[in-house]
Design an enzyme around this catalytic site. Structure first.
Site, PDB file in Angstrom:
ATOM      1  N   LYS A 196      37.508  29.753  31.813  1.00  0.00           N
ATOM      2  CA  LYS A 196      36.063  29.563  32.038  1.00  0.00           C
ATOM      3  C   LYS A 196      35.524  30.586  33.031  1.00  0.00           C
ATOM      4  CE  LYS A 196      33.398  27.268  34.964  1.00  0.00           C
ATOM      5  NZ  LYS A 196      32.180  28.060  34.982  1.00  0.00           N
ATOM      6  N   GLU A 270      43.230  30.945  44.494  1.00  0.00           N
ATOM      7  CA  GLU A 270      42.850  32.153  45.238  1.00  0.00           C
ATOM      8  C   GLU A 270      41.473  31.880  45.807  1.00  0.00           C
ATOM      9  OE1 GLU A 270      44.832  34.645  45.628  1.00  0.00           O
ATOM     10  OE2 GLU A 270      46.251  34.560  43.966  1.00  0.00           O
ATOM     11  N   CYS A 304      36.177  38.796  47.978  1.00  0.00           N
ATOM     12  CA  CYS A 304      36.850  37.743  48.750  1.00  0.00           C
ATOM     13  C   CYS A 304      37.640  38.325  49.921  1.00  0.00           C
ATOM     14  CB  CYS A 304      37.773  36.954  47.849  1.00  0.00           C
ATOM     15  SG  CYS A 304      38.847  38.027  46.888  1.00  0.00           S
ATOM     16  N   GLU A 401      32.664  32.526  55.815  1.00  0.00           N
ATOM     17  CA  GLU A 401      32.530  33.563  54.774  1.00  0.00           C
ATOM     18  C   GLU A 401      31.070  33.637  54.327  1.00  0.00           C
ATOM     19  OE1 GLU A 401      34.239  32.734  50.858  1.00  0.00           O
ATOM     20  OE2 GLU A 401      35.089  34.736  50.892  1.00  0.00           O
TER      21      GLU A 401
HETATM   22  P1  NAP Z   1      32.942  28.726  43.283  1.00  0.00           P
HETATM   23  O1  NAP Z   1      31.612  28.118  43.441  1.00  0.00           O
HETATM   24  O2  NAP Z   1      34.106  28.026  43.872  1.00  0.00           O
HETATM   25  O3  NAP Z   1      33.148  28.892  41.700  1.00  0.00           O
HETATM   26  C1  NAP Z   1      34.294  29.461  41.132  1.00  0.00           C
HETATM   27  C2  NAP Z   1      34.437  28.940  39.718  1.00  0.00           C
HETATM   28  O4  NAP Z   1      34.696  27.535  39.738  1.00  0.00           O
HETATM   29  C3  NAP Z   1      33.194  29.113  38.857  1.00  0.00           C
HETATM   30  O5  NAP Z   1      33.574  29.373  37.529  1.00  0.00           O
HETATM   31  C4  NAP Z   1      32.539  27.744  38.981  1.00  0.00           C
HETATM   32  O6  NAP Z   1      31.633  27.446  37.945  1.00  0.00           O
HETATM   33  C5  NAP Z   1      33.742  26.840  38.944  1.00  0.00           C
HETATM   34  N1  NAP Z   1      33.561  25.520  39.524  1.00  0.00           N
HETATM   35  C6  NAP Z   1      32.555  25.059  40.320  1.00  0.00           C
HETATM   36  N2  NAP Z   1      32.765  23.775  40.662  1.00  0.00           N
HETATM   37  C7  NAP Z   1      33.931  23.400  40.069  1.00  0.00           C
HETATM   38  C8  NAP Z   1      34.695  22.192  40.049  1.00  0.00           C
HETATM   39  N3  NAP Z   1      34.317  21.096  40.711  1.00  0.00           N
HETATM   40  N4  NAP Z   1      35.846  22.173  39.350  1.00  0.00           N
HETATM   41  C9  NAP Z   1      36.284  23.266  38.675  1.00  0.00           C
HETATM   42  N5  NAP Z   1      35.600  24.441  38.659  1.00  0.00           N
HETATM   43  C10 NAP Z   1      34.437  24.501  39.340  1.00  0.00           C
HETATM   44  O7  NAP Z   1      33.010  30.177  43.835  1.00  0.00           O
HETATM   45  P2  NAP Z   1      31.967  31.335  43.575  1.00  0.00           P
HETATM   46  O8  NAP Z   1      30.797  31.098  44.441  1.00  0.00           O
HETATM   47  O9  NAP Z   1      31.751  31.524  42.113  1.00  0.00           O
HETATM   48  O10 NAP Z   1      32.807  32.617  44.070  1.00  0.00           O
HETATM   49  C11 NAP Z   1      32.823  33.012  45.367  1.00  0.00           C
HETATM   50  C12 NAP Z   1      34.080  32.541  46.069  1.00  0.00           C
HETATM   51  O11 NAP Z   1      35.238  32.993  45.383  1.00  0.00           O
HETATM   52  C13 NAP Z   1      34.203  33.104  47.457  1.00  0.00           C
HETATM   53  O12 NAP Z   1      34.551  32.091  48.349  1.00  0.00           O
HETATM   54  C14 NAP Z   1      35.320  34.134  47.349  1.00  0.00           C
HETATM   55  O13 NAP Z   1      35.999  34.394  48.523  1.00  0.00           O
HETATM   56  C15 NAP Z   1      36.170  33.537  46.307  1.00  0.00           C
HETATM   57  N6  NAP Z   1      36.990  34.544  45.637  1.00  0.00           N
HETATM   58  C16 NAP Z   1      38.325  34.574  45.942  1.00  0.00           C
HETATM   59  C17 NAP Z   1      39.161  35.516  45.359  1.00  0.00           C
HETATM   60  C18 NAP Z   1      40.613  35.550  45.679  1.00  0.00           C
HETATM   61  O14 NAP Z   1      41.349  36.173  44.944  1.00  0.00           O
HETATM   62  N7  NAP Z   1      41.068  34.905  46.722  1.00  0.00           N
HETATM   63  C19 NAP Z   1      38.634  36.433  44.448  1.00  0.00           C
HETATM   64  C20 NAP Z   1      37.265  36.384  44.164  1.00  0.00           C
HETATM   65  C21 NAP Z   1      36.462  35.417  44.765  1.00  0.00           C
HETATM   66  P3  NAP Z   1      30.082  27.882  38.142  1.00  0.00           P
HETATM   67  O15 NAP Z   1      30.047  29.361  38.108  1.00  0.00           O
HETATM   68  O16 NAP Z   1      29.369  27.315  37.000  1.00  0.00           O
HETATM   69  O17 NAP Z   1      29.640  27.319  39.460  1.00  0.00           O
END
Ligand code: NAP
Ligand code: MG
Length: 491
Positions: A196, A270, A304, A401
């Site tokens: 997804k 991650e 990230c 962050e």
């Molecule tokens: P996010 O809100 O956690 O969303 C990540 C993914 O999870 C999206 O596809 C989101 O769908 C989905 N999601 C949301 N709620 C969920 C739930 N309850 N259960 C399962 N999936 C769910 O993060 P983001 O704002 O998209 O991305 C930014 C974050 O990602 C930052 O904190 C960044 O540091 C982290 N990141 C980490 C890495 C790493 O390798 N460590 C790499 C890249 C990014 P929707 O898009 O529809 O909300």
């Protein structure tokens, strides 16, 4: 220092300026509407719901995209299970490898189209999408294709066995690259996949579905479901999924870890980061300043592992801050499709609101804020590169962050103080060390509690190198040989 600069009109004493150099988009094909990719076909979502994905640089709708519900998740998991039981787990590993190579080659052939779509759907500069995201995504498929028939060599004296169906959920900052990080090792190890993408950046994952169709993968080996958080939750909670691979925020990571507790599903998470970039007085200062710009301002700070904290040794702090401010004035914020652009659009209105709230908060906390005062385009979501100085370790802009082009600068006197400050965080994803002394790199590198440490560079990636976090930055590793073990049972 607080000069106002219009995009493309760098009012420098030398008098030079860039003319706009927009990437051509004639070769790009985006459909008006996309369905779900299940069992090798594009099928309509059961509930008939669709949502818009927009271009954050002009707020225009790019396409309507299907919203997968729980029934669609069930269909996709069943398709993946069928493909796993009947075809993929039984196929000779060398044959699996050939399919993965084919995906890599088609991505390379369509790289220009992928780069433009990544840029318009997510807001990142074309330079970044073209030079980093897409070549690295292809490189991951090439790399893991090579492992498919060598798993016994990767884990000698063990019996590597695939897990089954992998549910994979990815964020919006590196959409195609994250899909590659997830899909390539899963397939190489003999698993099938339900992926997804994020709600705001579904298009390159859907293009990848077209690539998978063109590569003739057996139906059901890769299924791609667009949707929101509820779609992700339905994948996590599906009984017939054997492994969850998640990249995203620490908050959602926590929800997923709760949901998986007590089940026998394997998982890798991650999550977020708040990396410290440490500049010692003996560093090559100009290179370090350029490294800091690359670490936090390019790609809008939507990384990230971004170096969102800067720790500078006191004796060179004034020089570093002066040079950084000077360099910031040459950064071009604007049209992501312009090849000159350094900082593109913020990914969504919601993310911009979050960043702006931190800009207000930092000032309320007493930090000094610096921006160059460039003019933002009229439409779309934009944030000028921002520095916070006079910050304390307790300030939220230092601890949390922000995920935007915002850098908090602190100083230190001794090596021990630098290490203590760098480690004073809930996160541990990455870090940077700038020094002329190799011994100092090894000394400090060993003391920083983070998964990746760059020395005299930053944000460099390679498929052979594992990536992942300490502390609240996550569980498990992706990339390299370590990335294989996350998709295998090793007896
Ligand atoms: P996010 O809100 O956690 O969303 C990540 C993914 O999870 C999206 O596809 C989101 O769908 C989905 N999601 C949301 N709620 C969920 C739930 N309850 N259960 C399962 N999936 C769910 O993060 P983001 O704002 O998209 O991305 C930014 C974050 O990602 C930052 O904190 C960044 O540091 C982290 N990141 C980490 C890495 C790493 O390798 N460590 C790499 C890249 C990014 P929707 O898009 O529809 O909300
Ligand atoms: Mg979009």
């Amino acid at each position: 220092m607080n000069k106002r600069i219009a995009p493309h009109k760098l009012n420098f004493d030398t008098g030079w300026a860039y003319s706009p150099a927009p990437e051509s988009i004639d070769h790009v094909h985006i459909k008006d509407q996309y369905k779900l990719f299940i069992g090798g076909k594009f099928v309509a979502p059961k509930a008939g719901k669709y949502f818009n994905t927009i271009n954050p640089a002009n707020e225009k709708v790019l396409a309507r995209v299907a919203q997968a519900g729980a029934t669609d998740v069930d269909r996709a998991v069943n398709a993946a299970r069928g493909a796993y039981d009947n075809i993929w787990s039984k196929m000779k590993p060398a044959e699996r490898g050939k399919y993965i190579y084919r995906i890599a080659r088609i991505i390379q052939e369509r790289a220009r189209e992928f780069a433009v779509i990544e840029s318009v759907d997510g807001g990142k500069p074309i330079r970044e999408a073209r030079d980093v995201d897409i070549p690295l995504a292809a490189a991951h498929f090439f790399y893991y294709a090579g492992w498919a028939d060598k798993l016994n060599y990767a884990f000698p004296c063990r019996t590597p066995q695939s897990l089954g169906v992998a549910g994979q959920i990815i964020p919006w900052n590196f959409p195609l690259l994250m899909a590659a990080w997830k899909i390539a090792p899963a397939l190489a190890c003999g698993n099938t996949v339900v992926l997804k993408p994020a709600e705001t950046t579904p298009l390159t994952a859907l293009k990848l579905a077209e690539v998978i169709e063109a590569a003739d993968l057996p139906p059901g080996v890769v299924n791609i479901l667009t949707g929101d958080g509820s779609t992700g939750a339905a994948i996590v909670n599906h009984d017939d999924v054997n492994k969850i691979a998640f990249t995203g925020s620490t908050n959602v990571g926590r929800i997923i870890q709760h949901a998986l507790a007590g089940t026998d599903k394997k998982y890798t998470l991650e999550l977020g980061g708040k990396a410290a970039n440490i500049i010692f007085a003996d560093a090559a200062i100009d290179q370090a300043v350029e490294g800091v710009v690359n670490a936090i301002f390019f790609n809008q700070g939507h990384v990230c592992c971004a170096g969102s904290r800067l720790l500078v040794q006191e004796s060179v702090a004034d020089e570093v801050v002066f040079k950084l401010k000077e360099r910031m004035q040459t950064l071009i914020v604007g049209d992501p499709l312009d090849k000159n652009t350094d900082i593109g659009a913020i990914n969504s209105a919601a993310q911009l609101e979050r960043i702006n709230a931190y800009l207000d908060l930092g000032q309320e906390e007493g930090a000094e804020m610096f921006q160059c005062g460039g003019k933002n385009p009229d439409k779309g979501y934009w944030c000028q590169p921002t520095l916070f100085t006079n910050v304390a370790q307790s300030h939220r802009v230092v601890r949390e962050e922000i995920f935007g082009p915002v850098l908090a600068i602190q100083t230190f006197r001794t090596l021990d103080e630098a290490v203590a400050k760098a480690n004073n965080t809930q996160y541990g994803l990455s870090g940077g060390i700038w020094t002329d002394k190799g011994a100092k790199i090894f000394n400090v590198g060993a003391k920083i509690r983070a998964g990746v440490i760059w020395a005299n560079t930053f944000n460099k990636f390679d498929p052979t190198s594992p990536f992942g976090g300490y502390k609240e930055s996550g569980v498990g590793r992706e990339g390299g040989m370590h990335g294989l073990s996350a998709y295998l049972d090793l007896h």
